[in-house]
Enzyme design. Structure first.
Site, mmCIF file in Angstrom:
data_model
loop_
_atom_site.group_PDB
_atom_site.id
_atom_site.type_symbol
_atom_site.label_atom_id
_atom_site.label_comp_id
_atom_site.label_asym_id
_atom_site.label_seq_id
_atom_site.Cartn_x
_atom_site.Cartn_y
_atom_site.Cartn_z
ATOM 1 N N GLU A 190 0.903 -1.240 0.158
ATOM 2 C CA GLU A 190 -0.125 -0.088 -0.059
ATOM 3 C C GLU A 190 0.891 1.450 0.060
ATOM 4 O OE1 GLU A 190 -2.520 0.080 3.270
ATOM 5 O OE2 GLU A 190 -3.647 -1.909 2.909
ATOM 6 N N LYS A 202 2.030 4.707 1.607
ATOM 7 C CA LYS A 202 1.884 5.263 2.733
ATOM 8 C C LYS A 202 1.774 6.749 2.799
ATOM 9 C CE LYS A 202 4.448 5.683 7.230
ATOM 10 N NZ LYS A 202 3.904 7.083 7.397
ATOM 11 N N LEU A 203 0.225 6.992 3.346
ATOM 12 C CA LEU A 203 -0.279 8.419 3.197
ATOM 13 C C LEU A 203 0.361 9.333 4.291
ATOM 14 C CD1 LEU A 203 -3.776 6.900 2.827
ATOM 15 C CD2 LEU A 203 -2.390 7.903 0.910
ATOM 16 N N ARG A 247 -3.561 9.704 11.031
ATOM 17 C CA ARG A 247 -4.273 8.416 11.406
ATOM 18 C C ARG A 247 -5.689 8.628 12.275
ATOM 19 N NH1 ARG A 247 -1.940 2.909 11.998
ATOM 20 N NH2 ARG A 247 -3.728 1.695 12.064
ATOM 21 N N GLU A 268 -6.520 7.072 7.250
ATOM 22 C CA GLU A 268 -5.679 8.144 7.141
ATOM 23 C C GLU A 268 -6.729 9.289 6.641
ATOM 24 O OE1 GLU A 268 -1.599 9.357 7.952
ATOM 25 O OE2 GLU A 268 -2.745 7.459 8.305
ATOM 26 N N LYS A 300 2.097 -5.304 4.112
ATOM 27 C CA LYS A 300 1.227 -5.943 4.828
ATOM 28 C C LYS A 300 0.869 -7.461 4.513
ATOM 29 C CE LYS A 300 -1.696 -1.960 6.150
ATOM 30 N NZ LYS A 300 -2.916 -1.144 6.361
ATOM 31 N N LYS A 359 6.951 -0.700 7.467
ATOM 32 C CA LYS A 359 7.012 0.708 6.528
ATOM 33 C C LYS A 359 8.325 0.667 5.406
ATOM 34 C CE LYS A 359 5.937 3.560 10.235
ATOM 35 N NZ LYS A 359 6.596 4.878 11.085
#
Length: 985
Positions: free
Chosen positions: A323, A325-326, A330, A392, A497, A514
Site C-alpha cells: 500500500e 503510505k499516506l 491516522r 488516514e 502488509k 514501512k
C-alpha cells in the site's frame, strides 16, 4: 483496605476532596455514577504531592541512570539478600507506591495516575502552554528582568549557558532559577487532589491572564523541586524511567489491554482496581464509540527480501500486500444507529493520540458543521448498522486533484465547515481496514477477511471517503518499481502488509512494515548549499547547534536587477549524518560569526524566509552567507511546502561532507536548483536508487573461536604461558599472588604469561601506572587495600586478555576493558566506574564467553511468563526496542544499531573490524557473490581492490566499496557516516 461504598465510613476530608477534584470534570457527578456504577472510593485524603517525586520519580530516575549491568557492590538487594537488576528495582518501586496508596488512601488511584502518566490522560484538555509561555509567566511571577541571567536562560532554554542546567532541559532551567528565589525551601503541603484541581482550572483558563494566577499559586505553595516536576507534567514530558506499560502491568494484569481498547485512563483506574477481577468477553475487545490504540507499522529494518520473508509466506499463500503510505493523520471512524441523531446514524472520529475530532468531521449525516459526514451519506451499504473503520485523513486539493502536504488538514476541515461545497482544499478519508461490523469484533480475523468485509460494507465517495488501494505481490522484486514511483510523486513511502495477519492493538510487528525511500543514490548527492542559520538542540544534543538551515543563493541576473548580492532563500533544515568531528570543524570555521536571530529585526538583506511576517522555520542564530560554509547533502526527493521560501524543500536531507573547496558564491543557486529539478523529473523513470535504513536495531552476534596455540611444547622451557601475543606490550605488572580456582596458576606461571605476551614484570608498586595483580588477601595486598589508592585486579583478567588477543597475533592489541568480576579490590573513588562494560546479567560487551559461562548467564535470566492463560502476547525484543525509539528518538543512535540492515563483505580487514560489524548490528557475508551485499570493506591499499570492483560491476545496484576506517569511524561517532569519504583510491 477493601473498597468502601458507605460514605459515612470515609473521612469527611476524603469526601470533600473528591467532590472538589471531580467537580471540575466535564461530566457531572451523576453522569460519572451512571457510567461507572462500581467506581472505587478512597477512604482517606490523597497523599502529599511531594511524595510522588520523593518516593517514586526521583528513585526511578536514579535507577534509570544506572547502567544495565551494575556491579554487585552497587546492585540493590532484595528482602532475602538476592541481587536485583534495575528492572526489578523499577517494578519494586512502583509496587511499593501502589501498595501504600491502597493502604493509606484507597482504591481510586486515578488522581495519582493523572500526574504520573499525564500524556495518557485524555479527560484533561491541553493547557496551551509551551516552554516560551511558561518562561514568560515565571519571569513575571518571580519579578525578574527578562534580560537578567536567569530571565535570559528561561527564554533561551535551548541555548548553552554558564552555570545553568544542560541546554534543552527547560524544567531544569526553571528549577535553577526558582531555587535562587523560592517562596518555600521545604516541600509544600499540597495534596495530589489539590494539584489536580488546580491543573483542571489551568486547562480551561487558556488565556495567559487567567493562567498566571494559577501558576502563581503553585509557585507560592511549592518548593523548586516540586515545581520542576509540575512543569514536566504540564508539558507532558515526564521521562521518569518507566513507561505507562510498566505502571499498568503493576496496577492490574489487564490494564494495558483495557487502555489499548479504550484509550481511557479513568476507565483503567476505576474498572480495574481489583487485580483479582479480570476482563472477559466483550470487555476485552474494541467497542463502538470507544477509542482504541491502533496497530502501527514497524520500522524498516531489513532488506526487502528479508522483510517479505518475515511475513511468513507459504507455498499455498505466498502473497503480501503493498500500500502507499499516506501523509496525513491516522483516524478511526465509528458509526452506530442512534435515532436521537438526525439521519439515524451517529459518528465518532478519533486520532491515533485519542483526540476527539467529531466536532470537526461531524456527528451525523445532517450535521451542519460537519466537514465530512454530510458528504458521505451513500458510502455505507444497506444492512450496515454499525461499523468501525481505520484509515488516514488527508488533505485533497480538488482544483489540481492532488494530495496536499501534511500540515493543512485542520485548516481544510474548518474551511469545509464554513463552505461545504467550495472547490477549496478538503479532508479526504482513505480507509484501509474494517475492525467492527454489525456488533462483531473483526480484530481476530485475518486482514484478507477484514478487507472482504470492508468492500462489502463501503462504497467509495469520490474524494470524500475512499477505500485505499493495494497491490498484491509475491516477490520482493515487485516492491522496487512502486518505491521508485512514490519517490517520483513525492509520496510518503510504502507499507507492506501480511494478508494472513490479525489486527494487534497498540503494537508494531512484522505484519505491517514501512518502506521509506530514505535516500537515493543520484538525486541530491550534488546539492551543495550554503548554511544560513542554526538551531540549538535539546536533551542529549543540547548545548550546541545541532541542525542547520541551508539556503539557495539568489542568482546573478536577480542581483543585476537590484537584489542584494549576499542574499539567500531558506531551503531546508539538516541535522542527520554529522560526526562529532564534522560539528567541530563547522564550529571552528564559524566561530564568532553567528548572530542571534531577532524576529523583530529579521536579516532580510541577507536571508529571506517563507511566510512573510510569520517567518517560517526561523533559526535561533543566523550568519551572513559570505561568512558561512557550504554543505553537501543528499536527500530522497524534493517536495512542495510553504515552510521554505522556494516553495520546495528536501525530503530526508542528510549531511555528506563539508565542501571546504567551495565558498558561498559556488553554492547551489535558485535557478540551478530549478534546472536540476527539471532534469530529475525528466529522468525519473530511469532513476536507480537504494534504500538506506534510518533505524538500526541492536543485534550483537557472538562468534565462538577455537583456541589457537602458538609454538610447540618442546620449544617452551617454562610452564606453558599461553599464546604469544603483544597484548601486554608497554605495560608493567606486579604479580603479588597466584591465581585460584577455576584457573589455577602459580605466581611464576602468571609472570611468564605476562612476559610471553609482551608485558614487563616489576617488583615494586611505586609507579602508579603499574597494574597490580592478586587473588588472595596476603599482608601486602591487605596493606594496599587499607590505603585505598590503587585498584587490584584478579589474574583472570590476564587470562581473558590473552584469550581475546590470540586471533591478533603479531598485531598491537588493546587491553580488554575491566569488568566488575575482574576486580579483587576497587578503590572507593573508582567503585562502579566499569559497570557499563557488562550487561544486566554480567555478560561482557567485549569478551567472548565459554559454553559454561553462557549457561551460568542463562541461569541468572528471568523466565518469561504471560499474565493469565488468555494472554496471547509474547515478548518480542524488536517491538520493545521500536516502542522505546518511538517515544525517545534519541535512542535510534545507540551503538548496537549503527550497521543494522547492512550486509557487509570483508576482505583483508583486521580482526577488530570483523568483530565490530556484527557487534554494531551489521551482518557479515561470507561470499562477495551474495546479492544481499550492501558494502564491501577492505583494508587500505588492498591488492584485491581491482578484483572486487570487477566482481560487483555488473550488478544493478553494486555495493559501496569502502576502507575499514569507515567501520571504526562510524562506531566512534555513533552514527553511520557517508561511504563516499572512505572510497579506496
Amino acid at each position: 483496605m477493601s473498597d468502601i461504598d458507605d460514605t459515612e465510613m470515609r473521612d469527611d476530608e476524603a469526601v470533600e476532596e473528591e467532590h472538589k477534584m471531580y467537580g471540575q470534570d466535564a461530566m457531572t457527578e451523576q453522569e460519572l455514577g451512571e457510567k461507572y456504577p462500581n467506581r472505587p472510593r478512597n477512604h482517606s485524603k490523597t497523599l502529599p504531592f511531594h511524595d510522588l517525586f520523593l518516593t517514586l520519580f526521583n528513585p526511578l530516575s536514579e535507577n534509570r541512570k544506572k547502567p544495565l549491568g551494575p556491579a554487585i557492590a552497587r546492585r540493590k538487594l532484595g528482602p532475602h539478600g538476592q541481587i536485583q537488576n534495575p528492572n526489578d528495582v523499577r517494578r519494586s518501586l512502583i509496587e511499593r507506591f501502589i501498595a501504600r496508596w491502597r493502604k493509606e488512601v484507597g482504591n481510586d488511584i486515578y488522581p495519582a495516575f493523572r500526574l504520573i502518566v499525564p500524556e495518557k490522560d485524555r479527560d484533561r484538555a491541553m493547557y496551551g502552554l509551551k516552554e516560551v509561555t511558561l518562561g514568560k509567566l515565571l519571569i513575571r511571577i518571580m519579578k525578574i528582568d527578562k534580560n537578567s541571567e536567569d530571565g535570559y536562560n528561561l527564554m533561551h532554554w535551548k541555548l548553552p549557558a554558564v552555570k545553568a542546567a544542560m541546554a534543552g532541559d527547560f524544567a531544569g532551567r526553571c528549577f535553577e532559577a526558582i531555587s535562587k528565589r523560592p517562596m518555600r525551601v521545604t516541600p509544600g503541603n499540597m495534596t495530589i487532589a489539590e494539584v489536580n484541581e488546580l491543573l483542571d482550572k489551568l486547562s480551561v483558563a487558556q488565556k495567559e491572564e487567567n493562567q498566571r494566577p494559577i501558576i502563581e499559586e503553585f509557585y507560592n505553595r511549592m518548593n523548586a523541586e516540586e515545581l520542576k516536576w509540575l512543569i514536566r507534567m504540564i508539558l507532558r514530558q515526564m521521562k521518569v524511567g518507566a513507561t505507562e506499560k510498566t505502571f499498568f502491568e503493576v496496577w492490574h494484569p489487564d490494564a494495558e489491554n483495557l487502555f489499548n481498547i479504550s484509550s481511557n485512563l479513568r476507565r483503567v483506574c476505576w474498572e480495574l482496581y481489583d487485580p483479582k477481577v479480570r476482563l472477559e468477553g466483550e470487555d476485552a475487545g474494541i467497542n463502538l464509540m470507544q477509542c482504541f490504540q491502533p496497530q502501527l507499522a514497524a520500522f524498516q529494518m531489513r532488506t526487502m527480501e528479508q522483510m517479505v520473508a518475515r511475513m511468513k509466506p507459504t507455498e499455498e499463500d505466498p502473497a503480501f500486500w503493498i500500500e502507499e503510505k499516506l501523509d496525513g493523520e491516522r483516524m478511526q471512524l465509528h458509526m452506530m444507529e442512534d435515532e436521537s441523531v438526525p439521519g439515524g446514524k451517529r459518528f465518532g472520529f478519533w486520532s491515533r493520540k485519542a483526540k476527539d475530532y467529531t466536532y470537526l468531521y461531524g456527528n451525523g449525516f445532517q450535521d451542519e458543521k460537519a466537514a465530512l459526514t454530510r458528504h458521505i451519506k451513500t458510502a455505507f451499504n444497506s444492512g450496515v448498522r454499525n461499523i468501525i473503520l481505520d484509515g488516514e485523513m488527508i488533505t485533497w486539493d480538488p482544483k489540481v486533484d492532488a494530495l496536499v502536504p501534511f500540515g493543512t488538514l485542520k485548516t481544510a476541515a474548518l474551511s469545509q465547515q464554513a463552505n461545504p461545497f467550495s472547490d477549496g482544499n478538503r479532508p479526504l478519508f482513505r480507509v484501509f481496514d474494517c475492525l467492527y461490523l454489525n456488533d462483531v469484533n473483526l480484530t481476530r480475523y485475518t486482514l484478507r477477511k477484514r478487507r472482504e468485509a470492508l468492500n462489502a460494507s463501503i462504497t467509495s465517495i469520490h474524494r470524500r471517503l475512499e477505500i485505499h488501494d493495494y497491490q498484491e505481490a509475491h516477490k520482493a522484486s515487485e516492491i522496487e518499481p512502486l518505491l521508485r514511483q512514490v519517490v517520483a510523486e513525492s509520496s510518503e513511502g510504502l507499507v507492506l502488509k501480511n494478508p494472513r495477519s490479525e489486527y494487534r492493538l497498540n503494537d508494531r510487528n512484522d505484519d505491517w512494515m514501512k518502506v521509506k525511500p530514505e535516500y537515493m543514490s543520484e538525486f541530491g548527492e550534488a546539492l551543495d548549499c550554503v548554511v544560513i542559520g542554526g538551531y540549538y538542540g535539546s536533551g542529549k544534543r543540547g548545548g550546541g547547534i545541532s541542525s542547520f538551515l541551508c539556503g539557495l543563493r539568489v542568482d546573478q541576473p536577480d542581483i543585476d536587477q537590484g537584489a542584494d548580492p549576499m542574499k539567500c532563500h531558506s531551503f531546508f533544515k539538516v541535522g542527520g549524518g554529522f560526526a562529532a568531528a564534522d560539528y567541530a570543524e563547522i564550529r571552528h570555521r564559524l566561530e564568532g560569526k553567528w548572530i542571534e536571530y531577532d524576529p523583530k529585526k529579521p536579516p532580510i538583506d541577507f536571508i529571506e524566509l517563507a511566510g512573510g511576517d510569520r517567518q517560517y522555520e526561523k533559526p535561533d542564530v543566523w550568519i551572513k552567507p559570505s561568512d558561512s560554509v557550504v554543505l553537501s547533502v543528499k536527500a530522497a526527493s524534493v517536495t512542495p511546502t510553504n515552510q521554505f521560501r522556494p516553495g520546495y524543500t528536501l525530503r530526508f536531507p542528510r549531511f555528506r561532507k563539508l565542501r571546504t573547496d567551495k565558498d558561498w558564491t559556488q553554492a547551489l543557486s535558485i535557478q540551478e536548483f530549478k534546472n536540476l529539478k527539471a532534469c530529475a523529473e525528466e529522468e525519473k523513470n530511469e532513476k536507480q536508487f537504494k534504500v538506506e535504513d534510518a533505524r538500526r536495531k541492536k543485534q550483537i552476534v557472538k562468534r565462538k573461536r577455537e583456541t589457537v596455540i602458538q609454538g610447540h611444547e618442546s620449544e617452551i622451557k617454562t610452564p606453558y604461558a599461553g599464546p604469544t601475543t603483544k597484548v601486554f606490550e608497554g605495560h608493567n605488572f606486579l604479580i603479588m599472588t597466584e591465581s585460584l580456582k577455576p584457573n589455577k596458576k602459580s605466581k611464576a606461571e602468571l609472570e611468564q604469561l605476562v612476559k610471553a605476551n609482551g608485558g614487563n614484570v616489576v617488583a615494586s608498586e611505586k609507579d602508579p601506572k603499574t597494574i597490580l595483580i592478586a587473588d588472595r588477601n596476603l599482608v601486602k595486598v591487605a596493606s594496599m587495600q587499607k590505603k585505598d589508592q590503587r585498584n587490584i585486579i584478579r589474574p583472570s583478567w590476564l587470562l581473558d586478555c590473552v584469550k581475546q588477543g590470540e586471533i591478533d597475533v603479531g598485531r598491537p592489541s588493546l587491553l580488554l576493558p575491566f569488568e566488575p568480576q575482574h576486580f579483587f579490590y576497587a578503590t572507593s573513588a573508582e567503585a562502579g566506574h566499569y559497570d557499563h562494560n557488562i550487561d544486566e546479567y554480567g555478560d561482557s560487551y567485549t569478551r567472548d564467553v565459554t559454553a559454561e559461562q553462557l549457561l551460568d548467564l542463562f541461569s541468572k535470566m528471568p523466565t518469561h511468563f504471560d499474565h493469565g492463560e488468555r494472554s496471547r502476547k509474547r515478548y518480542n525484543g524488536n517491538n520493545v526496542l521500536n516502542r522505546l525509539i518511538e517515544e525517545d528518538p534519541g535512542l535510534d543512535a545507540i551503538p548496537g544499531r549503527i550497521f543494522h540492515g547492512l550486509s557487509i563483505y570483508c576482505k583483508d580487514v583486521s580482526p577488530e573490524t570483523a568483530r565490530l560489524i556484527p557487534f554494531a548490528g551489521g551482518h557479515v557475508v561470507d561470499k562477495i557473490e551474495d546479492d544481499q551485499v550492501t558494502q564491501v570493506v577492505i583494508c587500505k591499499n588492498s591488492v584485491a581492490l581491482k578484483e572486487i570492483r570487477k566482481a560487483v560491476a555488473a550488478r544493478a545496484r553494486p555495493p559501496r566499496i569502502v576502507t575499514e576506517d569507515w567501520v571504526a569511524d562510524s562506531w566512534r561517532e555513533r552514527t553511520l557516516l557517508d561511504e563516499e569519504r572512505y572510497m579506496p583510491l
